[in-house]
Design a protein around this motif. Structure first.
Motif, short mmCIF file in Angstrom:
data_model
loop_
_atom_site.label_atom_id
_atom_site.label_comp_id
_atom_site.label_asym_id
_atom_site.label_seq_id
_atom_site.Cartn_x
_atom_site.Cartn_y
_atom_site.Cartn_z
N SER A 292 17.96 9.65 12.03
CA SER A 292 17.91 8.43 10.31
C SER A 292 18.49 6.92 10.87
O SER A 292 19.34 7.11 11.48
CB SER A 292 18.44 8.72 8.87
N ILE A 293 17.74 6.40 9.37
CA ILE A 293 18.22 5.14 9.98
C ILE A 293 18.74 4.68 8.42
O ILE A 293 18.37 5.05 7.80
CB ILE A 293 17.22 4.11 10.18
N PHE A 294 20.62 4.42 8.40
CA PHE A 294 20.57 4.32 7.33
C PHE A 294 20.80 2.35 7.72
O PHE A 294 21.27 1.64 8.03
CB PHE A 294 22.06 4.61 7.69
N ILE A 295 20.65 1.53 6.34
CA ILE A 295 20.27 0.76 6.32
C ILE A 295 21.64 0.10 5.09
O ILE A 295 21.40 0.64 3.46
CB ILE A 295 19.06 0.20 5.54
N SER A 296 22.89 -0.68 5.69
CA SER A 296 24.09 -1.28 4.45
C SER A 296 23.20 -2.02 3.32
O SER A 296 22.47 -3.63 3.98
CB SER A 296 24.51 -1.82 5.39
N ILE A 297 23.62 -1.81 2.36
CA ILE A 297 22.78 -2.45 0.82
C ILE A 297 24.14 -3.43 0.22
O ILE A 297 24.94 -2.49 -0.49
CB ILE A 297 21.92 -2.38 0.59
N PRO A 298 25.13 -4.06 0.58
CA PRO A 298 26.62 -4.61 0.51
C PRO A 298 26.86 -4.37 -1.47
O PRO A 298 27.57 -4.38 -2.04
CB PRO A 298 26.58 -5.67 0.34
N ASN A 299 25.54 -5.29 -1.80
CA ASN A 299 25.11 -5.93 -3.16
C ASN A 299 23.91 -4.85 -3.52
O ASN A 299 22.67 -5.39 -3.13
CB ASN A 299 25.48 -6.96 -3.90
N SER A 300 23.74 -4.47 -4.57
CA SER A 300 22.93 -3.68 -5.25
C SER A 300 22.36 -4.33 -6.29
O SER A 300 21.84 -3.78 -7.68
CB SER A 300 22.45 -2.14 -5.13
N GLU A 301 22.00 -5.89 -6.80
CA GLU A 301 21.34 -6.26 -7.80
C GLU A 301 20.26 -6.17 -7.81
O GLU A 301 19.54 -6.71 -8.42
CB GLU A 301 22.05 -7.41 -8.15
N GLU A 302 19.69 -5.80 -6.31
CA GLU A 302 18.06 -6.79 -6.75
C GLU A 302 17.65 -5.56 -7.56
O GLU A 302 16.24 -5.67 -8.02
CB GLU A 302 17.29 -5.98 -4.86
N ARG B 179 11.33 1.42 -0.26
CA ARG B 179 11.02 0.46 -1.29
C ARG B 179 11.87 1.61 -2.12
O ARG B 179 11.82 2.93 -1.70
CB ARG B 179 9.91 1.41 -1.85
N ILE B 180 13.10 0.49 -1.90
CA ILE B 180 13.95 1.49 -3.42
C ILE B 180 13.83 1.26 -4.44
O ILE B 180 13.48 0.55 -4.52
CB ILE B 180 15.67 0.42 -2.59
N LYS B 181 14.66 2.85 -5.12
CA LYS B 181 14.26 2.92 -6.48
C LYS B 181 14.91 1.94 -6.38
O LYS B 181 15.72 1.38 -7.07
CB LYS B 181 15.33 4.46 -6.70
N HIS B 182 14.29 0.76 -8.46
CA HIS B 182 14.32 0.86 -8.92
C HIS B 182 14.71 -1.00 -8.07
O HIS B 182 15.36 -1.88 -9.53
CB HIS B 182 15.78 0.44 -10.38
N TRP B 183 13.94 -1.50 -7.35
CA TRP B 183 14.17 -2.83 -6.88
C TRP B 183 12.41 -3.18 -6.70
O TRP B 183 11.89 -2.41 -6.72
CB TRP B 183 14.91 -2.98 -4.97
N TYR B 184 12.83 -4.44 -6.80
CA TYR B 184 11.07 -5.53 -7.30
C TYR B 184 10.67 -5.22 -6.16
O TYR B 184 10.10 -6.06 -5.46
CB TYR B 184 11.63 -6.94 -7.95
N SER C 73 0.62 -1.05 -0.19
CA SER C 73 0.27 -0.13 0.34
C SER C 73 0.60 1.15 0.50
O SER C 73 1.96 1.76 0.95
CB SER C 73 -0.74 0.15 1.07
N LYS C 74 0.57 2.24 -1.01
CA LYS C 74 1.36 3.44 -1.10
C LYS C 74 0.98 4.24 -0.17
O LYS C 74 2.41 4.51 0.38
CB LYS C 74 0.40 4.31 -1.90
N ASN C 75 0.17 4.14 1.04
CA ASN C 75 0.39 4.63 2.55
C ASN C 75 1.36 4.29 3.38
O ASN C 75 1.41 4.68 4.31
CB ASN C 75 -0.92 4.63 3.45
N LYS C 76 2.20 3.09 3.02
CA LYS C 76 2.69 2.35 4.46
C LYS C 76 4.17 2.47 3.64
O LYS C 76 5.04 0.97 4.07
CB LYS C 76 2.43 0.88 4.73
N VAL C 77 4.27 2.35 2.41
CA VAL C 77 5.77 2.53 1.97
C VAL C 77 6.85 3.58 1.61
O VAL C 77 5.96 5.04 1.25
CB VAL C 77 5.53 1.62 0.41
N TYR C 78 7.93 3.73 2.11
CA TYR C 78 8.56 4.78 2.04
C TYR C 78 9.13 4.59 1.42
O TYR C 78 10.69 4.23 1.31
CB TYR C 78 9.63 4.82 3.67
N LYS C 79 9.78 5.62 0.48
CA LYS C 79 10.39 5.06 -1.53
C LYS C 79 11.68 5.88 -0.61
O LYS C 79 12.36 7.07 -0.09
CB LYS C 79 10.11 5.95 -2.30
#
Length: 147
Positions: free
Chosen positions: A137-147, A63-68, A32-38
């Motif tokens: 802020s919270i930082f989420i470390s994404i070691p590989n961003s191929e999603e 939701r990270i841009k370009h991720w499924y 839902s668009k109400n609950k997802v932070y882009k």
């Protein structure tokens, strides 16, 4: 009242009642668009989300841009944060949230709130990402961003 009018009125009432009971469920769905932070991944391979998101609840979706697949971020009782990729480790299906954690609608795998398998056929835990809190802020470390 004529039969045709009775049926039309009855069907309209049933549709309205069904929509009214389903609306809270649809609005609380993870997609839902109400609950997802882009957001996006920065040059340090991190996704940044504001701490203020957790003023309304302990579970938020990113939701990270370009991720499924989305990332579920859960605020733990000790004030730390757990970030879990909403992707089943069995057949790469999108997960949904249930009362105990996460579930896969494709083959029925269940995972707890930390991402551990509680029911197969999945055998591997969900992908988790390290998190750090800095300022507001919270930082989420994404070691590989191929999603």
């Amino acid at each position: 009242m004529q039969r045709r009018q009775f049926i039309k009125t009855g069907c309209s009432f049933c549709l309205l009642a069904a929509a009214g009971t389903m609306l809270p469920t649809l609005l609380s769905y993870p997609g839902s668009k109400n609950k997802v932070y882009k957001t996006t991944i920065n040059e340090n391979k991190q996704a940044e989300i504001p701490l203020s998101l957790f003023e309304t609840g302990n579970l938020q979706f990113v939701r990270i841009k370009h991720w499924y697949y989305d990332i579920a971020v859960h605020k733990e009782e000790d004030g730390t944060y757990t970030a879990i990729l909403m992707k089943c480790t069995h057949m790469d299906n999108q997960l949904s949230v249930n009362a105990d954690g996460f579930e896969c609608s494709l083959h029925g795998s269940h995972f707890d709130k930390k991402g551990a398998v509680t029911q197969g056929p999945a055998e591997l835990p969900l992908t988790t990402y390290a998190t750090t809190v800095q300022d507001q802020s919270i930082f989420i470390s994404i070691p590989n961003s191929e999603e």
